[in-house]
Design an enzyme around this catalytic site. Sequence first.
Site, PDB file in Angstrom:
ATOM      1  N   TYR A  37       0.758  -1.194   0.137  1.00  0.00           N
ATOM      2  CA  TYR A  37      -0.007  -0.069  -0.080  1.00  0.00           C
ATOM      3  C   TYR A  37       0.836   1.221   0.080  1.00  0.00           C
ATOM      4  O   TYR A  37       0.348   2.382   0.553  1.00  0.00           O
ATOM      5  CB  TYR A  37      -1.002  -0.097   1.291  1.00  0.00           C
ATOM      6  CG  TYR A  37      -2.108  -0.694   0.938  1.00  0.00           C
ATOM      7  CD1 TYR A  37      -3.172  -0.481  -0.111  1.00  0.00           C
ATOM      8  CD2 TYR A  37      -2.410  -1.864   1.629  1.00  0.00           C
ATOM      9  CE1 TYR A  37      -4.423  -1.027  -0.067  1.00  0.00           C
ATOM     10  CE2 TYR A  37      -3.707  -2.605   1.393  1.00  0.00           C
ATOM     11  CZ  TYR A  37      -4.675  -2.253   0.564  1.00  0.00           C
ATOM     12  OH  TYR A  37      -5.740  -3.071   0.542  1.00  0.00           O
ATOM     13  N   PHE A  92      -5.189   7.459   7.115  1.00  0.00           N
ATOM     14  CA  PHE A  92      -5.618   6.163   7.346  1.00  0.00           C
ATOM     15  C   PHE A  92      -4.508   5.059   7.108  1.00  0.00           C
ATOM     16  O   PHE A  92      -4.590   3.811   7.376  1.00  0.00           O
ATOM     17  CB  PHE A  92      -6.812   5.823   6.460  1.00  0.00           C
ATOM     18  CG  PHE A  92      -6.611   5.786   4.916  1.00  0.00           C
ATOM     19  CD1 PHE A  92      -5.912   4.668   4.490  1.00  0.00           C
ATOM     20  CD2 PHE A  92      -7.012   6.956   4.304  1.00  0.00           C
ATOM     21  CE1 PHE A  92      -5.613   4.545   2.982  1.00  0.00           C
ATOM     22  CE2 PHE A  92      -6.599   6.959   2.959  1.00  0.00           C
ATOM     23  CZ  PHE A  92      -6.302   5.838   2.279  1.00  0.00           C
ATOM     24  N   ARG A  99     -13.817  -3.830 -10.353  1.00  0.00           N
ATOM     25  CA  ARG A  99     -13.842  -2.714  -9.496  1.00  0.00           C
ATOM     26  C   ARG A  99     -15.312  -2.560  -9.381  1.00  0.00           C
ATOM     27  O   ARG A  99     -15.831  -2.272  -8.253  1.00  0.00           O
ATOM     28  CB  ARG A  99     -13.230  -1.456 -10.333  1.00  0.00           C
ATOM     29  CG  ARG A  99     -11.900  -1.592 -10.220  1.00  0.00           C
ATOM     30  CD  ARG A  99     -11.255  -1.165  -8.773  1.00  0.00           C
ATOM     31  NE  ARG A  99     -11.427   0.289  -8.460  1.00  0.00           N
ATOM     32  CZ  ARG A  99     -10.803   0.582  -7.376  1.00  0.00           C
ATOM     33  NH1 ARG A  99      -9.955  -0.152  -6.492  1.00  0.00           N
ATOM     34  NH2 ARG A  99     -10.991   1.948  -6.977  1.00  0.00           N
ATOM     35  N   THR A 115     -15.290   2.017  -2.060  1.00  0.00           N
ATOM     36  CA  THR A 115     -14.308   2.029  -0.909  1.00  0.00           C
ATOM     37  C   THR A 115     -15.052   2.040   0.395  1.00  0.00           C
ATOM     38  O   THR A 115     -14.981   0.918   1.254  1.00  0.00           O
ATOM     39  CB  THR A 115     -13.333   2.928  -0.915  1.00  0.00           C
ATOM     40  OG1 THR A 115     -12.692   3.207  -2.235  1.00  0.00           O
ATOM     41  CG2 THR A 115     -12.169   2.695   0.316  1.00  0.00           C
ATOM     42  N   ARG A 164     -18.659  -5.119  -1.292  1.00  0.00           N
ATOM     43  CA  ARG A 164     -18.400  -4.455  -0.213  1.00  0.00           C
ATOM     44  C   ARG A 164     -19.745  -4.063   0.348  1.00  0.00           C
ATOM     45  O   ARG A 164     -19.701  -3.952   1.539  1.00  0.00           O
ATOM     46  CB  ARG A 164     -17.470  -3.108  -0.556  1.00  0.00           C
ATOM     47  CG  ARG A 164     -16.045  -3.516  -0.653  1.00  0.00           C
ATOM     48  CD  ARG A 164     -15.318  -2.453  -1.354  1.00  0.00           C
ATOM     49  NE  ARG A 164     -14.090  -2.456  -1.218  1.00  0.00           N
ATOM     50  CZ  ARG A 164     -12.923  -1.902  -1.838  1.00  0.00           C
ATOM     51  NH1 ARG A 164     -13.429  -0.742  -2.847  1.00  0.00           N
ATOM     52  NH2 ARG A 164     -11.579  -1.887  -1.829  1.00  0.00           N
ATOM     53  N   ASN A 188     -13.342  -3.325   4.571  1.00  0.00           N
ATOM     54  CA  ASN A 188     -14.330  -3.395   3.279  1.00  0.00           C
ATOM     55  C   ASN A 188     -13.955  -4.675   2.574  1.00  0.00           C
ATOM     56  O   ASN A 188     -14.449  -4.659   1.372  1.00  0.00           O
ATOM     57  CB  ASN A 188     -14.138  -2.116   2.596  1.00  0.00           C
ATOM     58  CG  ASN A 188     -12.599  -2.094   2.167  1.00  0.00           C
ATOM     59  OD1 ASN A 188     -11.826  -2.964   2.202  1.00  0.00           O
ATOM     60  ND2 ASN A 188     -12.400  -0.925   1.308  1.00  0.00           N
ATOM     61  N   GLU A 238       0.791  -5.622  -8.919  1.00  0.00           N
ATOM     62  CA  GLU A 238       0.233  -6.160  -7.857  1.00  0.00           C
ATOM     63  C   GLU A 238       0.242  -7.709  -7.810  1.00  0.00           C
ATOM     64  O   GLU A 238       0.408  -8.277  -6.871  1.00  0.00           O
ATOM     65  CB  GLU A 238      -1.077  -5.405  -7.491  1.00  0.00           C
ATOM     66  CG  GLU A 238      -1.234  -4.092  -7.171  1.00  0.00           C
ATOM     67  CD  GLU A 238      -2.586  -3.613  -6.754  1.00  0.00           C
ATOM     68  OE1 GLU A 238      -2.708  -2.577  -6.030  1.00  0.00           O
ATOM     69  OE2 GLU A 238      -3.633  -4.124  -7.154  1.00  0.00           O
TER      70      GLU A 238
HETATM   71  N1  UDP Z   1      -8.960   3.049   3.668  1.00  0.00           N
HETATM   72  C1  UDP Z   1      -9.351   3.580   4.883  1.00  0.00           C
HETATM   73  N2  UDP Z   1      -9.785   4.894   4.862  1.00  0.00           N
HETATM   74  C2  UDP Z   1     -10.088   5.619   4.081  1.00  0.00           C
HETATM   75  C3  UDP Z   1      -9.902   5.237   2.788  1.00  0.00           C
HETATM   76  C4  UDP Z   1      -9.326   4.029   2.437  1.00  0.00           C
HETATM   77  O1  UDP Z   1      -9.044   2.771   5.692  1.00  0.00           O
HETATM   78  O2  UDP Z   1     -10.470   6.801   4.227  1.00  0.00           O
HETATM   79  C5  UDP Z   1      -8.451   1.750   3.263  1.00  0.00           C
HETATM   80  C6  UDP Z   1      -9.460   0.735   2.607  1.00  0.00           C
HETATM   81  O3  UDP Z   1      -9.129  -0.575   3.267  1.00  0.00           O
HETATM   82  C7  UDP Z   1      -9.268   0.891   1.154  1.00  0.00           C
HETATM   83  C8  UDP Z   1      -7.749   0.878   1.277  1.00  0.00           C
HETATM   84  O4  UDP Z   1      -7.532   1.778   2.205  1.00  0.00           O
HETATM   85  O5  UDP Z   1      -9.743  -0.364   0.509  1.00  0.00           O
HETATM   86  C9  UDP Z   1      -7.252   1.502  -0.040  1.00  0.00           C
HETATM   87  O6  UDP Z   1      -7.817   2.932  -0.286  1.00  0.00           O
HETATM   88  P1  UDP Z   1      -8.357   3.284  -1.767  1.00  0.00           P
HETATM   89  O7  UDP Z   1      -8.582   4.735  -1.773  1.00  0.00           O
HETATM   90  O8  UDP Z   1      -7.327   2.816  -2.812  1.00  0.00           O
HETATM   91  O9  UDP Z   1      -9.792   2.345  -1.978  1.00  0.00           O
HETATM   92  P2  UDP Z   1      -9.959   1.133  -2.851  1.00  0.00           P
HETATM   93  O10 UDP Z   1      -9.235   1.199  -3.974  1.00  0.00           O
HETATM   94  O11 UDP Z   1      -9.683  -0.010  -2.245  1.00  0.00           O
HETATM   95  O12 UDP Z   1     -11.358   1.426  -3.343  1.00  0.00           O
HETATM   96 MG    MG Z   2      -6.996   1.690  -4.401  1.00  0.00          MG
END
Ligand code: UDP
Ligand code: MG
Length: 134
Positions: free
Chosen positions: A49, A57, A85, A91, A102, A112, A126
């Site tokens: 990450y 976060f 997606r 998210t 989700r 999530n 990845e």
């Molecule tokens: N996340 C979090 N708080 C936030 C945004 C994201 O804990 O406000 C976590 C969540 O598990 C998310 C991951 O960080 O899936 C990666 O964030 P991203 O914005 O890339 O979201 P994704 O691509 O997974 O939808």
């Molecule tokens: Mg992401």
Amino acid sequence: MPETLLLIKPDAVERDLIGAIILRLEAAGFKIVELRLVHLNEAEAQRFYQVHEGKPFFDKLVAFMSSSPIVAMVLARENAVSDLRELVGATDPAQAACGTIRQCFGVDVTRNSVHASDSAETAAVEIKFFFPDR
Ligand code: UDP
Ligand code: MG
């Protein structure tokens, strides 16, 4: 065939949702071409990450993702990245569309249930992270 990476996160593995999630992936026509159960350590979760390093976060996310085992899989299908997606949803589970993974299984914005690569370029990186021989 285009490929993407899906992770079943600790919250879902802990609640015995691996089968329920795979059922949805297969029903949507995704082929599982690689699969492994893995417990990331903190350094590995930070590296996976790293794009989020410095965000508020980040530490919570890394602690969560290294807290217990996850399932990593490579999925193949036409339009794999964007369609997965869509199947995964927003998210924050509270904002995710009805019927998405989700929305059905997520606990909160961190827990999530799943991760899906966000572009073909990210997917390639990845996939290599979890399946270096691929
Ligand atoms: N996340 C979090 N708080 C936030 C945004 C994201 O804990 O406000 C976590 C969540 O598990 C998310 C991951 O960080 O899936 C990666 O964030 P991203 O914005 O890339 O979201 P994704 O691509 O997974 O939808
Ligand atoms: Mg992401």
